[in-house]
Design an enzyme around this catalytic site. Structure first.
Site, PDB file in Angstrom:
ATOM      1  N   TYR A 141     -43.141 -19.838-120.926  1.00 51.31           N
ATOM      2  CA  TYR A 141     -44.036 -18.692-120.970  1.00 51.31           C
ATOM      3  C   TYR A 141     -44.121 -18.132-122.393  1.00 51.31           C
ATOM      4  O   TYR A 141     -43.274 -17.351-122.839  1.00 51.31           O
ATOM      5  CB  TYR A 141     -43.561 -17.591-120.027  1.00 51.31           C
ATOM      6  CG  TYR A 141     -43.451 -18.006-118.570  1.00 51.31           C
ATOM      7  CD1 TYR A 141     -44.154 -19.100-118.056  1.00 51.31           C
ATOM      8  CD2 TYR A 141     -42.642 -17.286-117.689  1.00 51.31           C
ATOM      9  CE1 TYR A 141     -44.045 -19.464-116.723  1.00 51.31           C
ATOM     10  CE2 TYR A 141     -42.534 -17.648-116.352  1.00 51.31           C
ATOM     11  CZ  TYR A 141     -43.241 -18.736-115.880  1.00 51.31           C
ATOM     12  OH  TYR A 141     -43.126 -19.091-114.548  1.00 51.31           O
ATOM     13  N   HIS A 192     -37.949 -26.580-113.952  1.00 51.83           N
ATOM     14  CA  HIS A 192     -39.329 -26.101-114.001  1.00 51.83           C
ATOM     15  C   HIS A 192     -40.316 -27.263-113.952  1.00 51.83           C
ATOM     16  O   HIS A 192     -40.383 -28.072-114.871  1.00 51.83           O
ATOM     17  CB  HIS A 192     -39.533 -25.295-115.289  1.00 51.83           C
ATOM     18  CG  HIS A 192     -40.720 -24.386-115.264  1.00 51.83           C
ATOM     19  ND1 HIS A 192     -41.111 -23.646-116.357  1.00 51.83           N
ATOM     20  CD2 HIS A 192     -41.598 -24.085-114.274  1.00 51.83           C
ATOM     21  CE1 HIS A 192     -42.168 -22.927-116.047  1.00 51.83           C
ATOM     22  NE2 HIS A 192     -42.485 -23.187-114.777  1.00 51.83           N
TER      23      HIS A 192
END
Length: 330
Positions: free
Chosen positions: A59, A143
């Site tokens: 992010y 992830h």
């Protein structure tokens, strides 16, 4: 649910359940946010009782972790739950780009490198801890291993299990948009928590039988994210211009959302309130998490999260063919 994981989420529990603050907006996903607004948003969330925070190196190439860490690092450590992710190392990009090319409005001097090896996962965790200014995280997710290569999920979980055994994290799991291959990992006891994006909402129950039911049977917790369907369920009246699963919503799904909104309105319920409440009906779902981009959005989301939902709403949605019977309590 695993008692240790249940105890973790109890730190963040309110009378209405657990709502987490998703960290993608703090990495400038799709729109820029300055440090002042990021800090104000995080402080408002804390003041309103939010105690679960999720982030990832992905992010904003570390920006989300730095911003969240700047606010949490001086809070009492045992009063919140934080999760981050591994699998993408943040490395210098050669040659650099003017701007990141993966959806985040940040400079492109850094890039992402897939790595689920033991060494890569450990490096990723320590780099995250440095950015967060914390000495530990509570939950560590692999992830998007499904986007990397075949077998990446098992390689990642083997690496994560080593970190858990060493006491560096309390719980491990997978964060993904895909339901494929999760049930065997759940049944084999390889995950404590699954963070599932966009696959369990008022508009998509793909994960009900493939992930959530096996998770409930095997004591695995699920964090449901993307419960607003990336936009379409975030307003009282669905907007035809909204996105659904990160793309422009088609006419059929807009119509379905409006039918759900109409039945919600008949019960005096706003569509976003129902969208937040629905996943928590399932016994496997320990929390929902949503991105909040401003103090105002924090207030709006918390208002919807704490709204009362008449129990009759859910069977009426089933009767209308808008939810499967197995998704609501009998």
């Amino acid at each position: 649910m695993n008692p240790a994981v249940a105890k973790l989420f109890d730190r963040a529990r309110s009378p209405h359940g657990v709502i987490g603050l998703g960290g993608a907006p703090f990495g400038n996903f799709a729109a820029a946010m300055d440090d002042e607004r990021a800090g104000a948003t995080l402080r408002r969330a804390w003041d309103r009782g939010v105690r679960y925070f999720d982030t990832a190196p992905h992010y904003g190439l570390g920006l989300s972790e730095r911003r969240i860490g700047a606010e949490l690092s001086h809070r009492p450590r045992d009063e919140f739950v934080i999760s981050t992710k591994v699998g993408r190392l943040i490395v210098p990009r050669v040659p650099p780009l003017d701007q990141d090319d993966d959806g985040f409005l940040v400079p492109g001097n850094l890039g992402r490198q897939w790595d689920f090896s033991a060494a890569g996962v450990e490096r990723s965790l320590y780099e995250s801890l440095e950015r967060l200014s914390l000495d530990r995280v509570d939950i560590l997710f692999a992830h998007d291993p499904d986007q990397a290569w075949d077998g990446a999920a098992r390689e990642a979980l083997a690496s994560l299990t080593r970190l858990k055994a060493a006491g560096l994290v309390s719980a491990v799991g997978i964060g993904t948009n895909s339901t494929a291959g999760l049930a065997p990992l759940v049944r084999e006891g390889l995950v404590d928590v699954i963070m599932l994006a966009n696959r369990y909402s008022l508009l998509d129950q793909e994960a009900l039988e493939t992930v959530l039911d096996p998770a409930a049977e095997n004591g695995v917790a699920v964090v449901a994210v993307g419960v607003f369907a990336t936009g379409l369920l975030s307003t009282v009246q669905p907007d035809a211009r909204a996105t659904y699963d990160y793309r422009p919503a088609g006419a059929a799904v807009v119509d379905r959302a409006r039918r759900i909104a109409s039945i919600c309105a008949d019960h005096g319920v706003a569509l976003p309130a129902a969208a937040l409440a629905f996943p928590l009906l399932h016994p496997a779902v320990a929390a929902v998490a949503v991105g909040m981009r401003s103090p105002r959005e924090v207030d709006e989301d918390l208002e919807q999260f704490t709204a009362g939902i008449p129990g009759r709403l859910w069977p009426d949605l089933v009767a209308a063919g808008l939810l499967p019977a197995g998704a609501v309590p009998s």
